[in-house]
Design an enzyme around this catalytic site. Structure first.
Site: not given
Length: 696
Positions: A373, A433, A466
């Site tokens: 992302r 990922h 985050y």
């Protein structure tokens, strides 16, 4: 073995996590505007829950029916619906409380019936000039496929045009892609108050402006509604379709996927509700939820603060890492010693600057990076394009199946490819990922590699909200294996060994089990043994069973799990040595960390992988050892600070009660603030040491 239930359904555990988010909105110690924004986060989370988890269980029921198989899916779906409805009721009550609390602060969120004459004139003008050009009603005739029209990301107003006893229905999409959801309404001079109206209510007030002159009606009434679709999709596997084409088609399929939830304003007439349910093919397995007049509450994440500063959290400005200071470039700093960044306490600018320097540094030969992302206007991505223009060999691994970011990643893939970047998509069915960056540089005739291994994405925006670790290293053992990961991504069927990195799906399960087994062996011979684990989700039954075995052997296990947790702590003879907390606060807790006691020589790992079956067996994930003793201790200290939290820590138990950790007579510790202060002190000490060294 205890007869108690050993596993909690992950879907119910997820709803329990979202209940913790709702607790933040209910917490009166949280600033008012932040509480309203937590309502938006809760709503956004619930949308995703229905798109993914609810849809998955519904799909399982339908597949099992076709096969004539019986399982507990129907019972689970019922429990999910019951819990979600209960949370929605709490949400509605809390929303009313917060609206009243805002009014006490002279901030008024009004509806169309609460406007004075001057405001009505302003609203009408605003509607005619700014709103109406973006609205085209859809008339719900028998031959219109409403399912093709409705979108997941939008709220709608269903309009009842009533003439005598007859009704004609129309749908209006609230155009939040063109206009703000929250509109400031001018106040009369001298009035010390702020008035906000939702775009929805502007449309409701001006319905007659929209329909008059075209339709004959006695009265107009509008009712809020929203539909959530199944987020899964099928990929066409024809060989002539590239993965990029398949994913583009997959995103389009999602737009027409079947609904799994229909939320409607509870005042909607039954006749209209029945009509819509029929049009939308709502089945008895779908969630039909009566709600308030406002949907798409996720927009409340961006609710504006038009009042005093104290209504929001005090800013915590991100720090610059002192380890970079005193060096002519980032590479010299990393070569001197490993560097650990912890977002959002540290600024992401260090990574953007590293890639910017690499883009024109004459010594840099190549840049390789994983993208899962990224921000829409990413400085980092533009630097990669600049690097190609400067003759660097740039490889970008783009994960096209990053859920809900597929469309953005498809666009970036096209932009990068057009610029000459070597874009790699990996193998279909094996999500990538990992969070890797590898820069190769020619120095004095040798090729020196610099690696970034992180727990979070290369995303400037999420790095501000985050918490995530990022390790920067020139350690050859690590950088050579990072290079091998990139080779593995491009050819996942070629044999490859990893001695230092733990890489899914190659060796993660075996290595995680080995770490746990080492502690079990030490406990059995009377040595001190412990595991400290921080992950977002723990739902893999193999790992859960291993942890049960470790607890039974006497290993002390402390865990911080933000989201789903299938493990049940505190069961006699099974998990009495396991303690789990969850922390929900102003920053989203996102890093994955494993700390083993290892007979007094702690091992510390940071990882991109949660402890879910998909992350261990079906994705490319990287877990890296932190070797520098300074940085190992820093991570241990940070995790220990979390366990001292007496403000935002909740206990994870078999009842999913979300009880706050009792403070007793201990002092108040809010771990996220305490960690900020801890890191600030470290940066201060490092700068002092550098200053003292320069003076001598």
């Amino acid at each position: 073995m205890s007869s108690e239930k050993l596993y909690i359904e992950k879907e119910l555990s997820w709803l329990s996590f979202n209940e913790r988010v709702l607790q933040e909105a209910a917490d009166k110690t949280v600033p008012l505007i932040e509480r309203i924004r937590f309502l938006g986060i809760f709503s956004n989370n619930l949308d995703e829950f229905y798109k993914v988890r609810f849809a998955d269980v519904k799909r399982r029921i339908l597949i099992n029916q076709e096969r004539g198989v019986t399982d507990n899916s129907k019972h689970l779906l019922s429990k999910m619906q019951t819990k979600a409805l209960k949370l929605n009721e709490q949400f509605d009550e809390l929303y009313g409380d917060l609206i009243r609390e805002m009014a006490r602060r002279r901030i008024f969120l009004v509806n169309e019936a609460q406007l004075d004459d001057a405001q009505k004139r302003w609203i009408t003008k605003y509607f005619r000039n700014d709103v109406m050009p973006h609205i085209t009603p859809l008339l719900m005739k028998d031959d219109i496929d409403v399912l093709q029209f409705l979108k997941d990301e939008y709220a709608y107003i269903a309009v009842d045009l009533k003439k005598g006893e007859q009704s004609q229905y129309a749908l209006i999409e609230i155009p939040t892609d063109h206009l703000p959801r929250f509109v400031m309404v001018p106040e009369q001079k001298g009035k010390r108050r702020k008035t906000i109206i939702l775009l929805d209510n502007i449309i409701r007030y001006c319905l007659d402006e929209l329909f008059k002159g075209f339709f004959d009606y006695d009265e107009l009434n509008g009712y809020a509604m929203k539909m959530t679709r199944d987020a899964d999709y099928d990929l066409r596997q024809e060989i002539e379709y590239s993965l990029l084409e398949q994913m583009s088609e997959g995103v389009s399929q999602r737009l027409t996927a079947m609904p799994v939830r229909f939320v409607y304003e509870r005042d909607m007439p039954q006749e209209m509700l029945d009509f819509l349910c029929n049009k939308l093919k709502i089945s008895h397995y779908d969630s039909l939820i009566p709600g308030s007049r406002y949907h798409n509450f996720k927009d409340f994440i961006g609710f504006p603060n038009v009042g005093r500063d104290y209504l929001e959290n005090k800013p915590l400005p991100p720090m610059k890492c002192a380890d970079f200071e005193g060096y002519p470039n980032s590479f010299d700093a990393i070569r001197a010693k490993d560097i650990l960044l912890y977002y959002p306490y540290h600024t992401f600018d260090h990574i953007s600057e590293l890639v910017r320097q690499a883009s024109f540094d004459p010594k840099v030969l190549s840049i390789k990076i994983n993208i899962y992302r990224v921000a829409k206007d990413s400085r980092l991505m533009h630097s990669l394009i600049d690097a190609v223009h400067n003759g660097k060999n740039v490889t970008v691994v783009v994960e096209l199946q990053a859920r809900f970011d597929e469309e953005a990643n498809i666009e970036w893939s096209k932009v990068l490819t057009d610029a000459g970047v070597h874009v790699v998509f990996g193998a279909p069915g094996l999500k990538i990922h990992s969070k890797l960056l590898l820069i190769s540089r020619r120095e004095d005739g040798d090729i020196i590699r610099y690696a970034h291994i992180g727990t979070g994405n290369f995303h400037e925006k999420t790095a501000r909200i985050y918490t995530d670790f990022a390790l920067l290293t020139a350690d050859q053992d690590i950088t050579n294996e990072v290079r091998n990961v990139f080779g593995y991504i491009e050819n996942p069927y070629r044999p490859v060994r990893f001695e230092h990195l733990i890489v899914s799906p190659r060796n993660s399960r075996k290595r995680i089990y080995r770490l746990i087994d080492t502690e079990i062996a030490n406990a059995r011979i009377g040595k001190k043994a412990s595991l400290t684990i921080k992950v977002n989700n723990l739902v893999d039954k193999g790992i859960v069973n291993k942890l049960y075995g470790a607890s039974n052997a006497g290993v002390k296990i402390n865990m911080i799990i933000r989201g789903m947790c299938s493990l049940v702590p505190g069961i006699d003879g099974v998990s009495e040595n396991i303690r789990i907390i969850s922390i929900v606060d102003r920053f989203l807790e996102h890093p994955r960390v494993v700390i083993t006691h290892n007979d007094g020589d702690p091992q510390v790992y940071i990882s991109s992988a949660d402890w879910m079956t998909r992350n261990i067996d079906h994705r490319i994930e990287v877990t890296a050892p932190v070797r520098d003793p300074r940085l190992k201790q820093r991570i241990i200290d940070i995790i220990n600070i979390h366990f001292t939290d007496t403000v935002k820590a909740r206990l994870i138990d078999k009842e999913m009660s979300n009880t706050y950790i009792p403070r007793g007579n201990r002092k108040k510790v809010r771990s996220q603030i305490a960690i900020y202060d801890y890191l600030k002190n470290i940066e201060k000490q490092v700068r002092k040491q550098k200053h003292d060294a320069s003076e001598t």
